[in-house]
Design a protein around this motif. Sequence first.
Motif, PDB file in Angstrom:
ATOM      1  N   THR A  57      -2.296  -2.672  -5.734  1.00 21.31           N
ATOM      2  CA  THR A  57      -0.947  -2.479  -6.280  1.00 21.31           C
ATOM      3  C   THR A  57      -0.236  -1.268  -5.688  1.00 21.31           C
ATOM      4  O   THR A  57       0.970  -1.111  -5.889  1.00 21.31           O
ATOM      5  N   LEU A  58      -0.954  -0.411  -4.961  1.00 26.51           N
ATOM      6  CA  LEU A  58      -0.301   0.734  -4.331  1.00 26.51           C
ATOM      7  C   LEU A  58       0.407   0.283  -3.056  1.00 26.51           C
ATOM      8  O   LEU A  58      -0.108  -0.542  -2.312  1.00 26.51           O
ATOM      9  N   ARG A  59       1.569   0.842  -2.811  1.00 23.98           N
ATOM     10  CA  ARG A  59       2.387   0.457  -1.658  1.00 23.98           C
ATOM     11  C   ARG A  59       2.677   1.668  -0.791  1.00 23.98           C
ATOM     12  O   ARG A  59       2.764   2.799  -1.282  1.00 23.98           O
ATOM     13  N   GLU A  60       2.877   1.417   0.508  1.00 24.03           N
ATOM     14  CA  GLU A  60       3.220   2.500   1.434  1.00 24.03           C
ATOM     15  C   GLU A  60       4.558   3.098   1.049  1.00 24.03           C
ATOM     16  O   GLU A  60       5.435   2.416   0.522  1.00 24.03           O
ATOM     17  N   CYS A  64      -1.679   7.792  15.219  1.00 22.34           N
ATOM     18  CA  CYS A  64      -1.697   7.011  16.459  1.00 22.34           C
ATOM     19  C   CYS A  64      -1.758   5.511  16.179  1.00 22.34           C
ATOM     20  O   CYS A  64      -1.030   4.742  16.750  1.00 22.34           O
ATOM     21  N   CYS A  65      -2.637   5.082  15.274  1.00 24.09           N
ATOM     22  CA  CYS A  65      -2.794   3.660  14.963  1.00 24.09           C
ATOM     23  C   CYS A  65      -2.525   3.342  13.493  1.00 24.09           C
ATOM     24  O   CYS A  65      -2.577   2.197  13.086  1.00 24.09           O
ATOM     25  N   GLY A  66      -2.307   4.367  12.688  1.00 21.43           N
ATOM     26  CA  GLY A  66      -2.084   4.214  11.263  1.00 21.43           C
ATOM     27  C   GLY A  66      -1.899   5.587  10.655  1.00 21.43           C
ATOM     28  O   GLY A  66      -1.926   6.591  11.362  1.00 21.43           O
ATOM     29  N   PRO A  67      -1.738   5.677   9.358  1.00 20.90           N
ATOM     30  CA  PRO A  67      -1.529   6.982   8.731  1.00 20.90           C
ATOM     31  C   PRO A  67      -2.781   7.850   8.807  1.00 20.90           C
ATOM     32  O   PRO A  67      -3.878   7.393   8.507  1.00 20.90           O
ATOM     33  N   HIS A  68      -2.611   9.108   9.210  1.00 22.86           N
ATOM     34  CA  HIS A  68      -3.760  10.009   9.321  1.00 22.86           C
ATOM     35  C   HIS A  68      -4.001  10.775   8.029  1.00 22.86           C
ATOM     36  O   HIS A  68      -5.054  11.375   7.851  1.00 22.86           O
ATOM     37  N   GLY A  69      -3.051  10.773   7.117  1.00 21.56           N
ATOM     38  CA  GLY A  69      -3.229  11.385   5.811  1.00 21.56           C
ATOM     39  C   GLY A  69      -3.026  12.885   5.762  1.00 21.56           C
ATOM     40  O   GLY A  69      -3.176  13.489   4.711  1.00 21.56           O
ATOM     41  N   GLY A  70      -2.675  13.496   6.862  1.00 20.55           N
ATOM     42  CA  GLY A  70      -2.545  14.938   6.902  1.00 20.55           C
ATOM     43  C   GLY A  70      -1.261  15.495   6.341  1.00 20.55           C
ATOM     44  O   GLY A  70      -1.121  16.705   6.221  1.00 20.55           O
ATOM     45  N   THR A  71      -0.326  14.644   5.967  1.00 21.29           N
ATOM     46  CA  THR A  71       0.958  15.130   5.477  1.00 21.29           C
ATOM     47  C   THR A  71       1.187  14.822   4.000  1.00 21.29           C
ATOM     48  O   THR A  71       2.317  14.768   3.540  1.00 21.29           O
ATOM     49  N   GLY A  72       0.112  14.588   3.264  1.00 16.41           N
ATOM     50  CA  GLY A  72       0.221  14.414   1.826  1.00 16.41           C
ATOM     51  C   GLY A  72       0.287  12.981   1.368  1.00 16.41           C
ATOM     52  O   GLY A  72       0.115  12.053   2.149  1.00 16.41           O
ATOM     53  N   PRO A  73       0.537  12.782   0.074  1.00 18.28           N
ATOM     54  CA  PRO A  73       0.540  11.438  -0.506  1.00 18.28           C
ATOM     55  C   PRO A  73       1.507  10.500   0.219  1.00 18.28           C
ATOM     56  O   PRO A  73       2.627  10.876   0.555  1.00 18.28           O
ATOM     57  N   ASN A  74       1.026   9.273   0.467  1.00 23.04           N
ATOM     58  CA  ASN A  74       1.854   8.291   1.159  1.00 23.04           C
ATOM     59  C   ASN A  74       1.757   6.906   0.524  1.00 23.04           C
ATOM     60  O   ASN A  74       2.261   5.942   1.070  1.00 23.04           O
ATOM     61  N   LEU A  75       1.081   6.790  -0.621  1.00 23.47           N
ATOM     62  CA  LEU A  75       1.010   5.528  -1.356  1.00 23.47           C
ATOM     63  C   LEU A  75       1.608   5.723  -2.742  1.00 23.47           C
ATOM     64  O   LEU A  75       1.341   6.726  -3.407  1.00 23.47           O
ATOM     65  N   ALA A  76       2.412   4.759  -3.156  1.00 21.63           N
ATOM     66  CA  ALA A  76       3.087   4.846  -4.448  1.00 21.63           C
ATOM     67  C   ALA A  76       2.635   3.717  -5.367  1.00 21.63           C
ATOM     68  O   ALA A  76       2.318   2.614  -4.912  1.00 21.63           O
ATOM     69  N   CYS A  77       2.616   4.007  -6.652  1.00 15.81           N
ATOM     70  CA  CYS A  77       2.341   2.978  -7.652  1.00 15.81           C
ATOM     71  C   CYS A  77       3.616   2.133  -7.813  1.00 15.81           C
ATOM     72  O   CYS A  77       4.668   2.473  -7.257  1.00 15.81           O
ATOM     73  N   PRO A  78       3.560   1.039  -8.561  1.00 13.98           N
ATOM     74  CA  PRO A  78       4.745   0.182  -8.721  1.00 13.98           C
ATOM     75  C   PRO A  78       5.986   0.900  -9.249  1.00 13.98           C
ATOM     76  O   PRO A  78       7.101   0.507  -8.949  1.00 13.98           O
ATOM     77  N   LEU A  85      -3.387   7.450   1.890  1.00 13.32           N
ATOM     78  CA  LEU A  85      -4.118   6.496   2.717  1.00 13.32           C
ATOM     79  C   LEU A  85      -4.451   7.146   4.042  1.00 13.32           C
ATOM     80  O   LEU A  85      -3.576   7.690   4.714  1.00 13.32           O
ATOM     81  N   LEU A  86      -5.715   7.123   4.416  1.00 10.53           N
ATOM     82  CA  LEU A  86      -6.171   7.574   5.725  1.00 10.53           C
ATOM     83  C   LEU A  86      -6.647   6.328   6.460  1.00 10.53           C
ATOM     84  O   LEU A  86      -7.636   5.710   6.047  1.00 10.53           O
ATOM     85  N   ALA A  87      -5.941   5.908   7.479  1.00  8.02           N
ATOM     86  CA  ALA A  87      -6.272   4.660   8.159  1.00  8.02           C
ATOM     87  C   ALA A  87      -5.971   4.736   9.652  1.00  8.02           C
ATOM     88  O   ALA A  87      -5.616   3.745  10.265  1.00  8.02           O
ATOM     89  N   ASP A  88      -6.092   5.909  10.233  1.00 11.98           N
ATOM     90  CA  ASP A  88      -5.886   6.057  11.674  1.00 11.98           C
ATOM     91  C   ASP A  88      -7.153   5.607  12.397  1.00 11.98           C
ATOM     92  O   ASP A  88      -8.222   5.507  11.797  1.00 11.98           O
ATOM     93  N   CYS A  89      -7.069   5.379  13.664  1.00 11.50           N
ATOM     94  CA  CYS A  89      -8.205   4.878  14.431  1.00 11.50           C
ATOM     95  C   CYS A  89      -9.310   5.918  14.627  1.00 11.50           C
ATOM     96  O   CYS A  89     -10.424   5.567  14.992  1.00 11.50           O
ATOM     97  N   LEU A  90      -9.044   7.179  14.349  1.00 10.91           N
ATOM     98  CA  LEU A  90     -10.022   8.232  14.611  1.00 10.91           C
ATOM     99  C   LEU A  90     -10.926   8.548  13.417  1.00 10.91           C
ATOM    100  O   LEU A  90     -11.766   9.441  13.508  1.00 10.91           O
ATOM    101  N   GLY A  91     -10.799   7.863  12.323  1.00 14.04           N
ATOM    102  CA  GLY A  91     -11.614   8.178  11.158  1.00 14.04           C
ATOM    103  C   GLY A  91     -11.825   6.983  10.269  1.00 14.04           C
ATOM    104  O   GLY A  91     -11.368   5.879  10.572  1.00 14.04           O
ATOM    105  N   PRO A  92     -12.510   7.192   9.150  1.00 11.18           N
ATOM    106  CA  PRO A  92     -12.746   6.080   8.220  1.00 11.18           C
ATOM    107  C   PRO A  92     -11.475   5.701   7.471  1.00 11.18           C
ATOM    108  O   PRO A  92     -10.594   6.523   7.292  1.00 11.18           O
TER     109      PRO A  92
END
Length: 69
Positions: free
Chosen positions: A9-12, A22-36, A44-51
């Motif tokens: 239910t969380l959205r970008e 580079c390939c997705g959000p790296h998460g280094g700039t704070g919250p980036n997912l919002a509830c409804p 969300l941390l979803a860049d190609c360089l990490g989990p």
Amino acid sequence: MLHPEDVPTLREREHGRNLEGCCGPHGGTGPNLACPCGSLVATLLADCLGPWEVRLHPLRTWAHDPTGA
């Protein structure tokens, strides 16, 4: 930490702000997912360089048992 599929239910953040990486959000700039309701509650941390993971914001989220037990 949660897997991104565990919080469907969380959205970008609106207009993709705060999702740089580079390939997705790296998460280094704070919250980036919002509830409804629109409140930013997780990162969300979803860049190609990490989990890929979701980290809940400790001051904006809390545990709640919806069954009332």
